[in-house]
Design a protein around this motif. Structure first.
Motif, mmCIF file in Angstrom:
data_model
loop_
_atom_site.group_PDB
_atom_site.id
_atom_site.type_symbol
_atom_site.label_atom_id
_atom_site.label_comp_id
_atom_site.label_asym_id
_atom_site.label_seq_id
_atom_site.Cartn_x
_atom_site.Cartn_y
_atom_site.Cartn_z
ATOM 1 N N TRP A 4 0.476 -1.376 -0.070
ATOM 2 C CA TRP A 4 -0.245 -0.112 -0.175
ATOM 3 C C TRP A 4 1.235 1.637 -0.399
ATOM 4 O O TRP A 4 2.130 0.907 1.018
ATOM 5 N N TYR A 5 0.064 2.169 -1.110
ATOM 6 C CA TYR A 5 1.180 3.248 -0.795
ATOM 7 C C TYR A 5 0.396 4.545 -0.002
ATOM 8 O O TYR A 5 -0.540 4.115 -0.390
ATOM 9 N N LEU A 6 0.888 5.728 0.282
ATOM 10 C CA LEU A 6 0.113 6.938 0.777
ATOM 11 C C LEU A 6 0.833 8.099 0.572
ATOM 12 O O LEU A 6 2.108 8.432 -0.529
ATOM 13 N N ARG A 17 4.649 14.163 -2.358
ATOM 14 C CA ARG A 17 5.193 12.294 -2.870
ATOM 15 C C ARG A 17 4.846 11.092 -1.933
ATOM 16 O O ARG A 17 3.113 10.847 -1.256
ATOM 17 N N ILE A 18 4.942 10.205 -2.639
ATOM 18 C CA ILE A 18 4.446 9.093 -1.633
ATOM 19 C C ILE A 18 5.228 8.580 -1.349
ATOM 20 O O ILE A 18 6.929 8.176 -0.997
ATOM 21 N N PHE A 19 5.125 7.614 0.237
ATOM 22 C CA PHE A 19 5.569 6.808 0.654
ATOM 23 C C PHE A 19 5.136 5.322 0.848
ATOM 24 O O PHE A 19 3.423 5.235 0.475
ATOM 25 N N ARG A 20 5.772 4.577 1.472
ATOM 26 C CA ARG A 20 5.344 3.056 0.980
ATOM 27 C C ARG A 20 4.521 2.764 2.483
ATOM 28 O O ARG A 20 5.936 3.067 3.766
ATOM 29 N N THR A 21 3.268 2.285 3.076
ATOM 30 C CA THR A 21 2.294 2.421 4.616
ATOM 31 C C THR A 21 3.673 1.647 4.919
ATOM 32 O O THR A 21 3.328 1.595 6.399
ATOM 33 N N ILE A 24 6.739 3.418 7.217
ATOM 34 C CA ILE A 24 6.106 4.615 7.500
ATOM 35 C C ILE A 24 6.979 3.628 8.944
ATOM 36 O O ILE A 24 6.176 3.267 10.089
ATOM 37 N N MET A 25 7.964 4.746 10.090
ATOM 38 C CA MET A 25 8.432 4.378 10.622
ATOM 39 C C MET A 25 7.723 5.698 12.067
ATOM 40 O O MET A 25 7.801 4.912 13.275
#
Length: 141
Positions: A4-6, A17-21, A24-25
């Motif tokens: 999943w990406y955010l 910006r695209i984050f891989r969920t 995420i730390m």
């Protein structure tokens, strides 16, 4: 692939910006109400990307696939920009793409091995050749 990406707007510089969920730390809660931007379209933002990376410019990529895999390539739409440019007498096909996220495209191309040749852009073929040489070094011990 089950990831999943955010897509998020950085309020400090107003850039998406695209984050891989799963990577995420830490999350910091801010007392800001989210308002979906009227001018934002996920399709427009990520649609030219080969995967999720949008950090390079959209480029024309021209690929020649061997006769062994040409039927599969002709019958599957791998990207929305994919166009069949030519069917050659030997049974191979040439397709064109308009994509960004070439780092992800290179990984996909490696899967095809010697069944694909990058015709354009030249530098992409050179980069893939270097990657292939590095792979050979791993196994030539």
């Amino acid at each position: 692939r089950g990831v999943w990406y955010l897509v998020a707007n950085n309020i400090d510089n107003n850039e998406y910006r695209i984050f891989r969920t799963d990577q995420i730390m830490e999350v910091t809660l801010r007392n800001i109400q989210f308002e979906y931007p009227e001018d934002f379209s996920l399709e427009n933002y990520i649609g030219d990307s080969w995967g999720v990376f949008t950090n390079d410019k959209v480029e024309e990529v021209i690929l020649r696939f061997s006769p062994r895999v040409s039927t599969r390539v002709k019958n599957l739409q791998y990207h929305r920009s994919q166009k069949l440019l030519e069917e050659l007498p030997d049974g191979s096909v040439i397709i064109g793409l308009e994509v960004c996220g070439l780092i992800e495209l290179k990984s996909w191309l490696l899967q095809w091995g010697n069944e694909v040749m990058i015709l354009e852009p030249k530098y992409l073929g050179e980069e893939l050749a270097i990657m292939a040489q590095e792979i050979v070094k791993l196994y030539k011990k």
